[in-house]
Design an enzyme around this catalytic site. Structure first.
Site, PDB file in Angstrom:
ATOM      1  N   HIS A 262      21.022   6.086  -2.706  1.00  0.00           N
ATOM      2  CA  HIS A 262      20.533   7.369  -3.219  1.00  0.00           C
ATOM      3  C   HIS A 262      20.404   8.359  -2.060  1.00  0.00           C
ATOM      4  O   HIS A 262      20.746   8.029  -0.914  1.00  0.00           O
ATOM      5  CB  HIS A 262      19.217   7.179  -3.976  1.00  0.00           C
ATOM      6  CG  HIS A 262      18.153   6.457  -3.201  1.00  0.00           C
ATOM      7  ND1 HIS A 262      17.636   6.945  -2.014  1.00  0.00           N
ATOM      8  CD2 HIS A 262      17.521   5.273  -3.420  1.00  0.00           C
ATOM      9  CE1 HIS A 262      16.718   6.113  -1.563  1.00  0.00           C
ATOM     10  NE2 HIS A 262      16.637   5.072  -2.383  1.00  0.00           N
TER      11      HIS A 262
ATOM     12  N   HIS B 249       5.080  -6.979 -11.983  1.00  0.00           N
ATOM     13  CA  HIS B 249       5.500  -7.950 -12.998  1.00  0.00           C
ATOM     14  C   HIS B 249       4.351  -8.302 -13.929  1.00  0.00           C
ATOM     15  O   HIS B 249       3.915  -9.454 -13.985  1.00  0.00           O
ATOM     16  CB  HIS B 249       6.064  -9.217 -12.333  1.00  0.00           C
ATOM     17  CG  HIS B 249       7.284  -8.947 -11.523  1.00  0.00           C
ATOM     18  ND1 HIS B 249       7.237  -8.749 -10.165  1.00  0.00           N
ATOM     19  CD2 HIS B 249       8.581  -8.789 -11.892  1.00  0.00           C
ATOM     20  CE1 HIS B 249       8.469  -8.496  -9.723  1.00  0.00           C
ATOM     21  NE2 HIS B 249       9.295  -8.515 -10.744  1.00  0.00           N
TER      22      HIS B 249
ATOM     23  N   CYS C  10       4.219 -14.636  -6.735  1.00  0.00           N
ATOM     24  CA  CYS C  10       4.908 -13.995  -7.852  1.00  0.00           C
ATOM     25  C   CYS C  10       6.385 -14.357  -7.764  1.00  0.00           C
ATOM     26  O   CYS C  10       7.049 -14.010  -6.786  1.00  0.00           O
ATOM     27  CB  CYS C  10       4.735 -12.482  -7.813  1.00  0.00           C
ATOM     28  SG  CYS C  10       5.765 -11.649  -9.045  1.00  0.00           S
TER      29      CYS C  10
ATOM     30  N   CYS D  50       8.742 -11.193  -7.629  1.00  0.00           N
ATOM     31  CA  CYS D  50       8.944 -10.595  -6.302  1.00  0.00           C
ATOM     32  C   CYS D  50       9.410 -11.631  -5.292  1.00  0.00           C
ATOM     33  O   CYS D  50       9.893 -11.274  -4.224  1.00  0.00           O
ATOM     34  CB  CYS D  50       7.644  -9.998  -5.767  1.00  0.00           C
ATOM     35  SG  CYS D  50       6.952  -8.686  -6.757  1.00  0.00           S
TER      36      CYS D  50
ATOM     37  N   LYS E 152       8.404  10.188  -7.132  1.00  0.00           N
ATOM     38  CA  LYS E 152       9.125   9.167  -6.399  1.00  0.00           C
ATOM     39  C   LYS E 152      10.423   8.872  -7.157  1.00  0.00           C
ATOM     40  O   LYS E 152      10.430   8.818  -8.376  1.00  0.00           O
ATOM     41  CB  LYS E 152       8.241   7.916  -6.337  1.00  0.00           C
ATOM     42  CG  LYS E 152       8.706   6.910  -5.338  1.00  0.00           C
ATOM     43  CD  LYS E 152       7.752   5.719  -5.266  1.00  0.00           C
ATOM     44  CE  LYS E 152       8.451   4.623  -4.491  1.00  0.00           C
ATOM     45  NZ  LYS E 152       8.082   3.294  -4.832  1.00  0.00           N
TER      46      LYS E 152
ATOM     47  N   LYS F 246      14.550   4.329 -10.922  1.00  0.00           N
ATOM     48  CA  LYS F 246      15.490   4.140 -12.016  1.00  0.00           C
ATOM     49  C   LYS F 246      14.826   4.385 -13.359  1.00  0.00           C
ATOM     50  O   LYS F 246      15.409   4.975 -14.258  1.00  0.00           O
ATOM     51  CB  LYS F 246      16.056   2.717 -11.968  1.00  0.00           C
ATOM     52  CG  LYS F 246      17.539   2.735 -11.675  1.00  0.00           C
ATOM     53  CD  LYS F 246      18.146   1.374 -11.860  1.00  0.00           C
ATOM     54  CE  LYS F 246      19.605   1.420 -11.425  1.00  0.00           C
ATOM     55  NZ  LYS F 246      20.105   0.117 -11.049  1.00  0.00           N
TER      56      LYS F 246
ATOM     57  N   CYS G 241       0.679  -9.526 -10.816  1.00  0.00           N
ATOM     58  CA  CYS G 241       1.414  -8.635  -9.926  1.00  0.00           C
ATOM     59  C   CYS G 241       1.689  -7.329 -10.677  1.00  0.00           C
ATOM     60  O   CYS G 241       2.209  -7.359 -11.786  1.00  0.00           O
ATOM     61  CB  CYS G 241       2.729  -9.300  -9.520  1.00  0.00           C
ATOM     62  SG  CYS G 241       3.918  -8.173  -8.811  1.00  0.00           S
TER      63      CYS G 241
ATOM     64  N   HIS H  31      18.839   7.253   1.331  1.00  0.00           N
ATOM     65  CA  HIS H  31      19.726   6.559   2.271  1.00  0.00           C
ATOM     66  C   HIS H  31      20.620   7.574   2.987  1.00  0.00           C
ATOM     67  O   HIS H  31      20.826   7.507   4.196  1.00  0.00           O
ATOM     68  CB  HIS H  31      20.627   5.558   1.538  1.00  0.00           C
ATOM     69  CG  HIS H  31      19.878   4.467   0.828  1.00  0.00           C
ATOM     70  ND1 HIS H  31      19.810   4.392  -0.543  1.00  0.00           N
ATOM     71  CD2 HIS H  31      19.159   3.424   1.302  1.00  0.00           C
ATOM     72  CE1 HIS H  31      19.093   3.336  -0.886  1.00  0.00           C
ATOM     73  NE2 HIS H  31      18.679   2.731   0.212  1.00  0.00           N
TER      74      HIS H  31
HETATM   75 ZN   LIG Z   1       5.905  -9.399  -8.633  1.00  0.00          ZN
END
Ligand SMILES: [Zn+2]
Length: 482
Positions: A19, A149, A128, A131, A304, A307, A146, A22
């Protein structure tokens, strides 16, 4: 004598397309590298991709794709973006596709291990699987889950990993950073790191079980059950691209003997580059970077980039509409080099129209029209003169927007000169005087083009060519609709 300068971007993980964040880092680093080359230095500029990050693996699995083709495909998107942005890298490393990288990471591990900085420890904590990370109390939400998640139960996991004795380096790192021997730019990022170090450095985990890593990554030397965890592997890329593994000539020239070793990174990974990485180098008996330049982030329309919000901007879309140098221009001049900045299409478009279509583009076209009509021959290419201090001091300090403001102040002055002196009128009544003013403006354009070389290389070249051919150019920056 030429200085030998090592310059790097960070290497991003590749679980999605690049994006504009970068692209910002590519463009800033490229501008700096081009500037140093222009100043006569011998530069090695490296960029690439962090293929071994667990985030890549998780994303590939989510997409039901084998990890390797997924990673290679995404690494190719990053390389394409670099090429489209005219990034003048000497090396583009893909860490899962490089023997010298694997060998170098393992060598650094061995050296740190012999030094006594690596030890194995049993670790128990909440984990998690989404992650693939241990979580501490402060990472989890009120439901004990988390936040990334929700609904997924954290698992209580006990496993053995290797740790790096970061705590050994607290005092040395503090001294190096306080004295600017390891110079962190800007000052606010330096202070942030000093207070992080002051709060006490804890040893950090540098391996995962092969199982947790889903079988992907650089194997730990002498232990088949473990692979290196992301930072130990990824950070070592900077010396691996120079063939640290065999202590090759490039490593000698551009690391050991380099006059300057410079990393350009985003604020989110400051700690890894100014604490973990220097500690690893100290452990390996390898010289540290001299300078770490830390840039801010883009938000888009005040949020921020993400997606799920759907506000991720692909730099290639911008390039296709506005051209490479328009994108480079905007990132360098209208994004603060150190702080976060908000990107909107309206702001981008307005800046493009005001400063490239009307500003630079219009000036070049008006001056060169006069030159083509009234000058009998092209002006002589002026001798290279030193760049003004205002310009070089800004670039030396990574203050790209200040350097660009300076160039645009020269463009503004040339514009004003044209309006005040009216060479288009003078040339009719006093041809000699008219030609003198026109030639003076053309020479000023040439100096402006030289200063644009690091930031807008294609535009710089085009202006110089147009001057040496004494021809009005095609439209450089077409007027566009938003
Ligand atoms: Zn997580």
């Amino acid at each position: 004598m030429k200085n030998k300068v090592f310059v790097s971007t960070s290497i991003p993980y590749v679980n999605a397309r690049p994006h504009i964040g970068h692209a910002l880092e590519f463009v800033q680093t490229d501008t700096y590298a081009r500037y140093r080359r222009l100043a006569g230095d011998d530069v090695f500029f490296t960029t690439g991709t962090d293929d071994n990050a667990l985030k890549n693996v998780l994303k590939a699995e989510e997409a039901n794709e084998a990890v390797q083709p997924f990673v290679r495909r995404h690494a190719a998107y990053f390389k394409e973006t670099c090429d489209r942005l005219n990034i003048s890298y000497d090396c583009f490393i893909e860490t899962s596709n490089s023997d010298v990288h694997t060998q170098g990471a393992q060598k650094l591990w061995d050296v740190a291990n012999k030094k006594g900085d690596i030890y194995k420890k049993e670790y128990e904590g909440l984990y998690c699987v989404g992650c693939e990370e241990f979580k501490t109390e402060k990472d989890i939400n009120e439901q004990g889950e988390c936040p990334e998640h929700p609904g997924k139960k954290l698992e209580q996991i006990k496993e053995s990993n290797y740790f790096f004795k970061l705590s050994n380096y607290q005092k040395t790192l503090t001294e190096l950073i306080e004295s600017d021997t390891l110079h962190i730019i800007p000052e606010t990022r330096k202070n942030e790191i000093l207070s992080f170090i002051k709060s006490g450095l804890e040893d950090f985990s540098i391996s995962r079980s092969v199982e947790r890593a889903h079988g992907w990554g650089v194997p730990v030397p002498g232990d088949d059950s473990q692979v290196m965890y992301v930072w130990f592997d990824a950070l070592s890329n900077y010396i691996n691209v120079l063939d640290y593994a065999h202590e090759g000539k490039a490593f000698q020239d551009f690391w050991l003997d380099a006059n300057e070793r410079i990393h350009c990174i985003g604020k989110g990974i400051n700690r890894f580059h100014t604490v973990y990485w220097p500690a690893m180098l100290l452990s390996g008996g390898i010289p540290l970077p001299h300078t770490v330049f830390v840039h801010g982030y883009f938000t888009v329309d005040g949020q921020k980039m993400s997606k799920s919000i759907g506000n991720v901007i692909n730099p290639i879309d911008l390039i296709e509409k506005y051209g490479i140098d328009a994108v480079r221009y905007y990132f360098l001049r209208h994004q603060h080099p150190f702080e976060d900045g908000d990107f909107t299409m309206e702001k981008f478009h307005t800046a493009y129209t005001a400063n490239l279509v009307n500003g630079l583009g219009n000036l070049v076209s008006r001056v060169m029209k006069l030159a083509e009509t009234h000058l009998d021959a092209p002006v002589q290419r002026p001798d290279a003169i030193d760049f003004p201090d205002e310009f070089t001091q800004a670039l030396d300090a990574f203050e790209f927007s200040t350097a660009m403001d300076y160039v645009w102040s020269r463009i503004g002055r040339a514009d004003a000169h044209m309006t005040e002196e009216e060479p288009f009128k003078v040339v009719k009544t006093n041809p000699e005087e008219g030609k003198r003013i026109i030639a003076e403006l053309v020479l000023e354009l040439y100096h402006i083009a030289r200063m644009l070389h690091p930031s807008m290389p294609t535009t710089s070249k085009l202006i110089k060519e147009t001057i040496l051919a004494n021809k009005k150019p095609e439209i450089m920056f077409p007027r566009l609709d938003l």
